[in-house]
Design a protein around this motif. Structure first.
Motif, PDB file in Angstrom:
ATOM      1  N   TRP A 125     -13.355  -6.668 -46.932  1.00  0.00           N
ATOM      2  CA  TRP A 125     -13.223  -5.244 -47.245  1.00  0.00           C
ATOM      3  C   TRP A 125     -11.820  -4.935 -47.765  1.00  0.00           C
ATOM      4  O   TRP A 125     -11.072  -4.171 -47.159  1.00  0.00           O
ATOM      5  CB  TRP A 125     -13.520  -4.401 -45.997  1.00  0.00           C
ATOM      6  N   PRO A 126     -11.442  -5.483 -48.906  1.00  0.00           N
ATOM      7  CA  PRO A 126     -10.058  -5.325 -49.398  1.00  0.00           C
ATOM      8  C   PRO A 126      -9.698  -3.897 -49.789  1.00  0.00           C
ATOM      9  O   PRO A 126      -8.515  -3.557 -49.833  1.00  0.00           O
ATOM     10  CB  PRO A 126     -10.022  -6.257 -50.619  1.00  0.00           C
ATOM     11  N   TRP A 127     -10.714  -3.056 -50.086  1.00  0.00           N
ATOM     12  CA  TRP A 127     -10.430  -1.685 -50.509  1.00  0.00           C
ATOM     13  C   TRP A 127     -10.741  -0.667 -49.424  1.00  0.00           C
ATOM     14  O   TRP A 127     -10.674   0.545 -49.672  1.00  0.00           O
ATOM     15  CB  TRP A 127     -11.225  -1.334 -51.770  1.00  0.00           C
ATOM     16  N   ALA A 128     -11.092  -1.114 -48.220  1.00  0.00           N
ATOM     17  CA  ALA A 128     -11.359  -0.165 -47.143  1.00  0.00           C
ATOM     18  C   ALA A 128     -10.107   0.638 -46.829  1.00  0.00           C
ATOM     19  O   ALA A 128      -8.989   0.150 -46.944  1.00  0.00           O
ATOM     20  CB  ALA A 128     -11.829  -0.906 -45.892  1.00  0.00           C
ATOM     21  N   MET A 129     -10.300   1.879 -46.419  1.00  0.00           N
ATOM     22  CA  MET A 129      -9.151   2.710 -46.068  1.00  0.00           C
ATOM     23  C   MET A 129      -8.552   2.268 -44.731  1.00  0.00           C
ATOM     24  O   MET A 129      -9.249   1.734 -43.863  1.00  0.00           O
ATOM     25  CB  MET A 129      -9.562   4.176 -45.949  1.00  0.00           C
ATOM     26  N   THR A 130      -7.273   2.528 -44.582  1.00  0.00           N
ATOM     27  CA  THR A 130      -6.585   2.358 -43.300  1.00  0.00           C
ATOM     28  C   THR A 130      -6.026   3.707 -42.901  1.00  0.00           C
ATOM     29  O   THR A 130      -5.081   4.204 -43.508  1.00  0.00           O
ATOM     30  CB  THR A 130      -5.444   1.339 -43.410  1.00  0.00           C
ATOM     31  N   ALA A 131      -6.634   4.313 -41.899  1.00  0.00           N
ATOM     32  CA  ALA A 131      -6.155   5.610 -41.412  1.00  0.00           C
ATOM     33  C   ALA A 131      -5.090   5.399 -40.344  1.00  0.00           C
ATOM     34  O   ALA A 131      -5.135   4.430 -39.587  1.00  0.00           O
ATOM     35  CB  ALA A 131      -7.313   6.411 -40.841  1.00  0.00           C
ATOM     36  N   THR A 132      -4.143   6.299 -40.278  1.00  0.00           N
ATOM     37  CA  THR A 132      -3.197   6.341 -39.162  1.00  0.00           C
ATOM     38  C   THR A 132      -3.219   7.719 -38.509  1.00  0.00           C
ATOM     39  O   THR A 132      -3.032   7.840 -37.307  1.00  0.00           O
ATOM     40  CB  THR A 132      -1.774   5.993 -39.618  1.00  0.00           C
ATOM     41  N   SER A 133      -3.445   8.747 -39.297  1.00  0.00           N
ATOM     42  CA  SER A 133      -3.692  10.109 -38.813  1.00  0.00           C
ATOM     43  C   SER A 133      -4.756  10.712 -39.711  1.00  0.00           C
ATOM     44  O   SER A 133      -4.813  10.401 -40.906  1.00  0.00           O
ATOM     45  CB  SER A 133      -2.435  10.979 -38.890  1.00  0.00           C
ATOM     46  N   THR A 134      -5.598  11.575 -39.152  1.00  0.00           N
ATOM     47  CA  THR A 134      -6.590  12.288 -39.948  1.00  0.00           C
ATOM     48  C   THR A 134      -6.725  13.705 -39.406  1.00  0.00           C
ATOM     49  O   THR A 134      -6.113  14.067 -38.400  1.00  0.00           O
ATOM     50  CB  THR A 134      -7.983  11.615 -39.924  1.00  0.00           C
ATOM     51  N   HIS A 135      -7.575  14.477 -40.067  1.00  0.00           N
ATOM     52  CA  HIS A 135      -7.875  15.833 -39.589  1.00  0.00           C
ATOM     53  C   HIS A 135      -8.713  15.806 -38.318  1.00  0.00           C
ATOM     54  O   HIS A 135      -8.912  16.856 -37.691  1.00  0.00           O
ATOM     55  CB  HIS A 135      -8.624  16.605 -40.680  1.00  0.00           C
ATOM     56  N   ASP A 136      -9.217  14.633 -37.923  1.00  0.00           N
ATOM     57  CA  ASP A 136     -10.053  14.519 -36.734  1.00  0.00           C
ATOM     58  C   ASP A 136      -9.404  13.745 -35.592  1.00  0.00           C
ATOM     59  O   ASP A 136      -9.996  13.631 -34.513  1.00  0.00           O
ATOM     60  CB  ASP A 136     -11.386  13.835 -37.085  1.00  0.00           C
ATOM     61  N   HIS A 169     -11.634  24.729 -43.383  1.00  0.00           N
ATOM     62  CA  HIS A 169     -11.834  23.270 -43.440  1.00  0.00           C
ATOM     63  C   HIS A 169     -12.862  22.840 -44.472  1.00  0.00           C
ATOM     64  O   HIS A 169     -12.786  21.738 -44.999  1.00  0.00           O
ATOM     65  CB  HIS A 169     -12.228  22.737 -42.065  1.00  0.00           C
ATOM     66  N   GLY A 170     -13.847  23.672 -44.794  1.00  0.00           N
ATOM     67  CA  GLY A 170     -14.781  23.363 -45.866  1.00  0.00           C
ATOM     68  C   GLY A 170     -16.002  22.566 -45.480  1.00  0.00           C
ATOM     69  O   GLY A 170     -16.872  22.327 -46.323  1.00  0.00           O
ATOM     70  N   TYR A 171     -16.118  22.154 -44.226  1.00  0.00           N
ATOM     71  CA  TYR A 171     -17.285  21.371 -43.820  1.00  0.00           C
ATOM     72  C   TYR A 171     -18.509  22.257 -43.578  1.00  0.00           C
ATOM     73  O   TYR A 171     -19.602  21.754 -43.359  1.00  0.00           O
ATOM     74  CB  TYR A 171     -16.958  20.536 -42.582  1.00  0.00           C
ATOM     75  N   ALA A 228      -3.773  22.395 -24.396  1.00  0.00           N
ATOM     76  CA  ALA A 228      -4.224  22.227 -23.013  1.00  0.00           C
ATOM     77  C   ALA A 228      -5.512  22.997 -22.763  1.00  0.00           C
ATOM     78  O   ALA A 228      -6.434  22.488 -22.096  1.00  0.00           O
ATOM     79  CB  ALA A 228      -3.135  22.689 -22.054  1.00  0.00           C
ATOM     80  N   THR A 229      -5.607  24.186 -23.305  1.00  0.00           N
ATOM     81  CA  THR A 229      -6.819  24.989 -23.124  1.00  0.00           C
ATOM     82  C   THR A 229      -8.027  24.280 -23.731  1.00  0.00           C
ATOM     83  O   THR A 229      -9.089  24.189 -23.104  1.00  0.00           O
ATOM     84  CB  THR A 229      -6.641  26.374 -23.767  1.00  0.00           C
ATOM     85  N   LYS A 230      -7.850  23.773 -24.936  1.00  0.00           N
ATOM     86  CA  LYS A 230      -8.964  23.057 -25.560  1.00  0.00           C
ATOM     87  C   LYS A 230      -9.307  21.802 -24.774  1.00  0.00           C
ATOM     88  O   LYS A 230     -10.488  21.495 -24.545  1.00  0.00           O
ATOM     89  CB  LYS A 230      -8.622  22.684 -27.014  1.00  0.00           C
ATOM     90  N   ALA A 231      -8.304  21.055 -24.342  1.00  0.00           N
ATOM     91  CA  ALA A 231      -8.538  19.794 -23.647  1.00  0.00           C
ATOM     92  C   ALA A 231      -9.316  20.001 -22.353  1.00  0.00           C
ATOM     93  O   ALA A 231     -10.266  19.270 -22.059  1.00  0.00           O
ATOM     94  CB  ALA A 231      -7.210  19.096 -23.376  1.00  0.00           C
ATOM     95  N   VAL A 232      -8.915  20.987 -21.552  1.00  0.00           N
ATOM     96  CA  VAL A 232      -9.584  21.159 -20.262  1.00  0.00           C
ATOM     97  C   VAL A 232     -10.987  21.734 -20.430  1.00  0.00           C
ATOM     98  O   VAL A 232     -11.879  21.449 -19.619  1.00  0.00           O
ATOM     99  CB  VAL A 232      -8.743  22.041 -19.306  1.00  0.00           C
ATOM    100  N   VAL A 283      -4.700  17.569 -31.508  1.00  0.00           N
ATOM    101  CA  VAL A 283      -6.054  17.698 -32.044  1.00  0.00           C
ATOM    102  C   VAL A 283      -6.197  18.983 -32.865  1.00  0.00           C
ATOM    103  O   VAL A 283      -5.414  19.925 -32.707  1.00  0.00           O
ATOM    104  CB  VAL A 283      -7.065  17.657 -30.869  1.00  0.00           C
ATOM    105  N   ASP A 284      -7.210  19.013 -33.750  1.00  0.00           N
ATOM    106  CA  ASP A 284      -7.412  20.189 -34.583  1.00  0.00           C
ATOM    107  C   ASP A 284      -7.620  21.431 -33.705  1.00  0.00           C
ATOM    108  O   ASP A 284      -8.188  21.323 -32.625  1.00  0.00           O
ATOM    109  CB  ASP A 284      -8.607  19.973 -35.516  1.00  0.00           C
ATOM    110  N   PRO A 285      -7.160  22.584 -34.130  1.00  0.00           N
ATOM    111  CA  PRO A 285      -6.601  22.876 -35.456  1.00  0.00           C
ATOM    112  C   PRO A 285      -5.113  22.546 -35.594  1.00  0.00           C
ATOM    113  O   PRO A 285      -4.526  22.822 -36.643  1.00  0.00           O
ATOM    114  CB  PRO A 285      -6.835  24.376 -35.596  1.00  0.00           C
TER     115      PRO A 285
END
Length: 781
Positions: free
Chosen positions: A486-497, A61-63, A566-570, A649-651
């Motif tokens: 904010w005419p140039w603000a991004m509009t997300a619909t899906s992201t890596h998060d 991921h590079g973060y 499911a494992t991550k969620a719980v 959710v990631d990954p």
């Protein structure tokens, strides 16, 4: 800050839409070059790349970047970036890169020379000022750097000295010069500038990213740190290799306002500057920030909300209470959120809280530290935003502080001190802000949103599950403001998060249109295949509906993905099992339940419901995408979302994308058409353009979302989408009319070489929105 990028020069391209790409060692710059033709055909204007800096070996991921800062060799290095820049420029595409100023990766100390030097030399290290380290004797580790890596019992017997380093299982740490000699490992440990402590001790010697010990916070407020971490970025700008920057998690910084002002000065006025900022529903983006906007979670919430049926939410709340025993409504969510924040602060951030209290009481040694501790905890629990030290939010902090003292009078002196100490920039202000943001993220997005399930599509980054709907009047008013400010603000619909992808959320939201049908299916499954825990099962079942194939063919790959999710969620929920105290029996039972409901009669019941709502889901998923691309802001197309996508959710949402898929697809066609229209009518989308609500009348008027994008007073593009379509009959469509702006219009989505042309000012919805319930109108010649 609004810049007219139609006239900008110096490395800037006017944004039409971005395409977010997750770079990995297996998909670097060379591989991106291989898909550029496809992206250019889509009509995006900019590639939006995940972090390109040198990262911890094997990072996907590079973060977790590590010094010395520079372009990652694993992605192709500087030469690879130059080749990508050249290839992209040839196709008219710009580059935006993601930078990570808040933290650096320290999972393997040997890979981070700055952090390794800090541990070796302590406060005498040349990099001591780079990290937000607590060297005070009140830090719980006698002034040493606490490293929470030991087992809970604190047993140091596994320590060994090896090649001048201390090793604790897989952890290897440097040692101070001359500190090894003929000494035992325990004696060597005692002579270091750090102390290894149990993972659950509540001690940590440095600020981190949320609760991720492997990401150590950096002090960008120090000029030397900024220079050392941004020199490579400025070199890229000097060489004109990038057109914009996305700043990861600026709310984690000591002073994000000063940081962003310096960064804007360095990258110039005409490059795009976006911030990953999570706004509360009632929180404005600080108007004085020198940015083009957020990355768009705030707009994603608005689009999701306008497609969510209010009456259905009420009924889903009743079903949720019947199944789980708790209502999950707004009152419950607000109360539980507050409790989660208090618990999270105590359990996950005791070190950060102690540093905050010391900062507040520093100017008044006679202050009651325990009262200040309680007062700051109450403030963090009630603020409702990540951080409140932005000028526009200061009145909010003062109001919340007053409300707390009104209900708890004994905290008045302590709260007065907190308010006074945070009235101007300084340690108290920044520590309150940093702690508040970390607590909010961990208690809400990474905890509460896994502990309730009235409507999981609203339990999203930046979402508002307490009030997940929005009426047309509010929707249009919001967009008028956004187009202006904010005419140039991004509009997300899906992201890596995102917790789940755009099409998954769209399908789950359709359940608000069929609550009775949903209730019947839930009852059927609970009778035939009851889950090992009602809340967990109800939460997961909505997500399973979201990813279920429309042909009903669940394969082992999808079943495995659902089980992993499911494992991550719980574990994130922490109710029946956790990351650190795994309940194997419960997780095994849950896995068995998933296997059971993804085959046999339960699977048939799920397939039946998915098939029934599929037409509405397709129409509304396409409508959401069209509004995201043509509404105020700059649409961000997350990798692969030009086709149907079923990410969780990631990954899961970082899986490789097959860019060779057929472009003969309704979503691909929509993206291509919308972006072509936007580029051809750029004057209706740039700074100074307008947003004009278009209203419908008749039986289905509330089902119509329509607006025009204008250049001055001149409408140039009209967008028409339909919502709540499951209950929108043919009769309703025929008896609902939309009055278009004056002129002759052509539908770019309708069949035929030139699209269907309309002369009439008023048309029925049935005649107007003929392609999946949508219409995209431009002036007909």
């Amino acid at each position: 800050m609004t810049t007219d990028r139609s006239t900008a020069t110096g490395g800037s391209r006017e944004p039409v839409a971005t395409y977010r790409i997750q770079l990995t060692p297996d998909f670097g710059f060379a591989e991106v070059i291989g898909i550029l033709d496809h992206l250019a055909e889509l009509g995006v204007s900019h590639l939006y790349l995940s972090p390109i800096g040198r990262a911890t070996a094997g990072s996907m991921h590079g973060y977790d970047w590590v010094p010395p800062p520079g372009v990652a060799p694993a992605l192709g290095g500087l030469s690879g970036l130059r080749e990508l820049r050249s290839a992209a420029t040839a196709l008219g595409l710009g580059l935006i890169i993601d930078i990570v100023p808040n933290h650096t990766g320290v999972a393997d100390v040997s890979q981070n020379p700055w952090f390794s030097d800090l541990l070796r030399y302590g406060s005498a290290s040349r990099y001591a000022g780079f990290f937000d380290v607590d060297f005070s004797t009140a830090n719980g580790a006698d002034g040493k750097i606490a490293l929470p890596v030991l087992a809970a019992d604190g047993d140091l017997s596994p320590l060994v000295v090896e090649d001048g380093h201390l090793r604790y299982y897989d952890h290897v740490f440097p040692t101070a010069p001359g500190s090894t000699g003929a000494l035992s490992p325990l004696e060597v440990h005692d002579r270091q500038h750090y102390r290894l402590v149990p993972w659950n001790s509540g001690l940590i010697g440095y600020r981190r990213f949320f609760t991720v010990n492997e990401l150590a916070g950096l002090r960008q407020e120090e000029p030397a740190v900024y220079e050392a971490t941004h020199r490579w970025l400025l070199d890229l700008i000097d060489e004109d290799l990038i057109d914009g920057v996305r700043v990861d998690h600026p709310d984690g910084l000591w002073d994000p306002q000063s940081y962003l002002r310096r960064l804007r000065g360095d990258i110039g006025e005409h490059r795009l500057l976006y911030i990953e900022k999570i706004l509360a529903p009632d929180e404005p983006l600080e108007p004085t920030l020198p940015v083009d906007g957020t990355t768009g979670y705030d707009q994603m919430r608005v689009i999701d909300a306008v497609f969510t049926a209010p009456t259905g939410v009420i009924e889903l709340g009743e079903i949720h209470e019947r199944i789980t025993g708790v209502p999950g409504d707004g009152a419950w969510l607000h109360r539980t959120e507050r409790d989660r924040k208090l618990t999270t602060l105590r359990s996950m951030f005791p070190t950060e809280h102690r540093r905050l209290v010391r900062a507040v009481t520093h100017s008044d040694p006679s202050a009651d530290a325990e009262a200040v501790e309680e007062a700051t905890a109450e403030l963090i629990a009630d603020l409702g935003v990540y951080r409140a030290d932005y000028p526009a939010l200061r009145p909010r902090l003062e109001r919340i502080a007053s409300e707390i003292t009104s209900r708890t009078a004994r905290l008045a002196p302590a709260m007065e001190l907190v308010v006074r100490a945070t009235a101007s920039p300084g340690a108290a202000t920044s520590r309150l802000a940093q702690t508040c943001g970390a607590v909010t993220a961990k208690s809400v997005e990474d905890s509460l949103f896994y502990r309730t399930a009235r409507l999981v599509s609203a339990q999203e980054v930046g979402g508002d599950p307490a009030d997940p709907t929005m009426g047309l009047r509010e929707f249009h008013a919001h967009n008028v403001h956004r187009a202006r400010e904010w005419p140039w603000a991004m509009t997300a619909t899906s992201t890596h998060d995102t917790k789940r992808g755009e099409d998954v959320r769209a399908r789950i939201a359709v359940l608000t249109q069929v609550p009775e049908r949903w209730s019947m299916m839930v009852d059927t499954i609970w009778r035939s295949t009851p889950p090992p825990d009602d809340l967990t099962g109800y939460f997961l079942l909505q997500n399973i509906i979201g990813v279920w194939p429309t042909d009903g063919a669940v394969d082992d790959i999808l079943r495995s993905r659902i089980t992993d999710y499911a494992t991550k969620a719980v574990r994130e929920a922490g109710l029946r099992t956790t990351w650190t105290e795994v309940d194997d029996d419960f997780e095994s039972a849950l896995s068995d339940w998933i296997a059971a409901i993804t085959s046999g009669p339960a699977a048939e019941a799920i397939s039946g419901l998915v098939t029934e709502i599929a037409p509405s889901w397709r129409s509304e998923a396409l409508g959401r995408k069209m509004i995201a691309l043509l509404g105020p802001g700059v649409g961000d197309v997350y990798q692969g979302t030009q086709w149907w996508e079923d990410s969780l959710v990631d990954p899961d949402n970082r899986r490789p994308v097959d860019h060779t898929q057929s472009t003969d697809h309704p979503k691909t066609r929509l993206v291509r058409t919308a972006l072509r229209v936007r580029a051809e009518h750029a004057e209706a989308f740039r700074a100074g353009s307008g947003y004009l609500p278009v209203h419908a009348e008749g039986r289905g008027a509330d089902h119509v979302i329509a607006f025009a994008r204008t250049a001055g007073d001149n409408p140039r593009v009209v967008v028409v989408a339909t919502r709540f379509t499951h209950a929108l009959s043919d009769h309703d469509r025929a008896s609902t009319t939309v009055t278009l702006p004056a002129g002759r219009w052509r539908d770019e989505l309708a069949s035929g070489a030139d699209g269907e042309k309309f002369r009439e000012a008023t048309l029925s919805l049935a005649d107007l929105a003929t392609w999946h319930g949508l219409a995209l109108l431009t002036p007909a010649e």
